[in-house]
Design an enzyme around this catalytic site. Structure first.
Site, PDB file in Angstrom:
ATOM      1  CD  GLU B  62      -5.835 -11.975  -4.417  1.00 50.16           C
ATOM      2  OE1 GLU B  62      -5.163 -12.341  -4.388  1.00 50.16           O
ATOM      3  OE2 GLU B  62      -6.196 -11.703  -3.571  1.00 50.16           O
ATOM      4  CG  ASP B  66     -11.014  -7.263  -4.561  1.00 52.81           C
ATOM      5  OD1 ASP B  66     -11.996  -8.401  -4.043  1.00 52.81           O
ATOM      6  OD2 ASP B  66     -10.793  -6.145  -4.658  1.00 52.81           O
ATOM      7  CG  ASN B 136      -7.055 -14.190  -1.552  1.00 53.56           C
ATOM      8  OD1 ASN B 136      -7.034 -14.390  -1.599  1.00 53.56           O
ATOM      9  ND2 ASN B 136      -5.062 -14.739  -1.264  1.00 53.56           N
ATOM     10  CD  GLU B 139     -11.385 -11.529  -3.639  1.00 56.22           C
ATOM     11  OE1 GLU B 139     -12.026 -11.020  -2.964  1.00 56.22           O
ATOM     12  OE2 GLU B 139     -10.318 -11.422  -4.095  1.00 56.22           O
TER      13      GLU B 139
END
Lengths: 246, 246
Positions: B62, B66, B136, B139
């Site tokens: 994640e 991101d 999450n 991502e």
């Protein structure tokens, strides 16, 4: 040699006495479109005084460069530290990518003398504002390298100039906030707990300055200043770490 | 068909009844290392119940995803909107890359049924927690695609699934906060200013719930709930925009 000489526009006649070839050499990057590099050094204050300048200010490039920097650093941390949690890596990243370090790196690369600033900003060296202008220009330069040369060259640039600082940061635990760092080191080396004391409060209410001392037992190790007690304590802790070489 | 069948470890004997080939089809990405995709769906709660599971939880992926998402979206906005300031682009980006949208996209892609969760989390559908778990995981899936397939494939994935929402966001000005959006639209369409009124306060002090109505003149257009007045107002504004099809 390419100089931005004798640019004419409806409002100004000016000579830019900066040779961006010199900056290219310092950065070790040769631009296809050198205007991107010039653009990365244009602070918005400059455009206020030169409204017809042929380039926009560097904030869009900074917006881009910030994201490039974030991915390159994140990718590097992810791949090279498979045993570290995202929490630790987030701290490490924050200690590598922040205005202080970026301003310092920009200064080291000699970007400051290439900044296009208003006359007012030009004079205002060593100010907090200059600090952020430098950090932002650093990100804008990264954005310019990425646009002109692609991600791989931007990656190499970031490895050489920014990621190269990681071993030092890890060795001195600079990813911890200075007060925690000082506390851990003081415990480890001397078995003491640092104590902070306000030495002085000055300035009018809207612009107070605090001076704080940090003590090991009764010995003052360092002082720090700031616009709040907390800021002054952090500065004192930082100075104490420097004095003690921790 | 690759099933994670009969994984043995020192603590558990388990059968994972999820075929990640199905998820690959939904994502339209075929993984070289399918474990990366599985990994992106492992919530930390799952590992509490299956401490010997052969993969870590998805938080590192994640962390990486991101940053990939940030660069791809930033690059796209920078190149395709040369006339927009970094301030506007920052708002647009925030409206594209946030937990609400990412959770919605994850749900649309059917990621939810592939999540590896603890029994407790499994039951807790429609909760705020589930919402963030989905965002999450979205991502983390992007991080997995990037690691397995490279930036170009991640870019295409993000264009198709996330950036494709930008025209809708721009058309409905969803980059404005809901209260501003409602105010602008109410002024434009009806020449009125929305007024908010608390209708109800309930629950104990540590878990208050506010119910707020939003009015045009004396007509209540919508209500909203939240754990603060501000949150309830925002929800009411959002609902009013939906009701009015603004």
């Amino acid at each position: 040699m390419r100089r931005l000489n004798n640019l004419t526009n409806k409002n100004n006649f000016m000579t830019l006495d900066k040779d961006f070839k010199d900056l290219e050499k310092k950065l070790k990057v040769s631009f296809v479109n050198q205007d991107l590099l010039v653009n990365s050094c244009v602070h918005c204050s400059y455009l206020n005084e030169h409204p017809g300048f042929y380039l926009e200010h560097n904030e869009r490039l900074e917006f881009l460069g910030d994201a490039v920097l974030e991915l390159v650093v994140t990718d590097h941390l992810y791949r090279n530290h498979p045993d570290k949690s995202e929490g630790e890596l987030t701290n490490w990243r924050a200690s590598l990518v922040n205005a202080n370090i970026l301003a310092e790196i920009a200064q080291g690369l000699g970007i400051e003398e290439f900044l296009l600033l208003s006359k007012g900003e030009e004079k205002d060296k060593n100010s907090k504002a200059r600090h952020f202008i430098l950090a932002n220009a650093m990100e804008a330069v990264i954005g310019a390298i990425y646009l002109d040369q692609g991600l791989e060259v931007a990656d190499m640039f970031i490895e050489e100039n920014i990621l190269s600082r990681l071993p030092h940061i890890l060795k001195h635990k600079l990813y911890l906030d200075p007060k925690t760092r000082l506390q851990e080191a003081a415990q480890e080396h001397l078995g003491v707990t640092p104590i902070y004391q306000v030495l002085e409060e000055s300035g009018p209410d809207h612009a107070k300055v605090f001076k704080v001392g940090v003590y090991f037992n009764d010995d003052m190790v360092a002082v720090g200043e700031g616009t709040s007690k907390q800021e002054a304590q952090v500065a004192a802790a930082e100075n104490a770490c420097t004095v003690k070489e921790w």
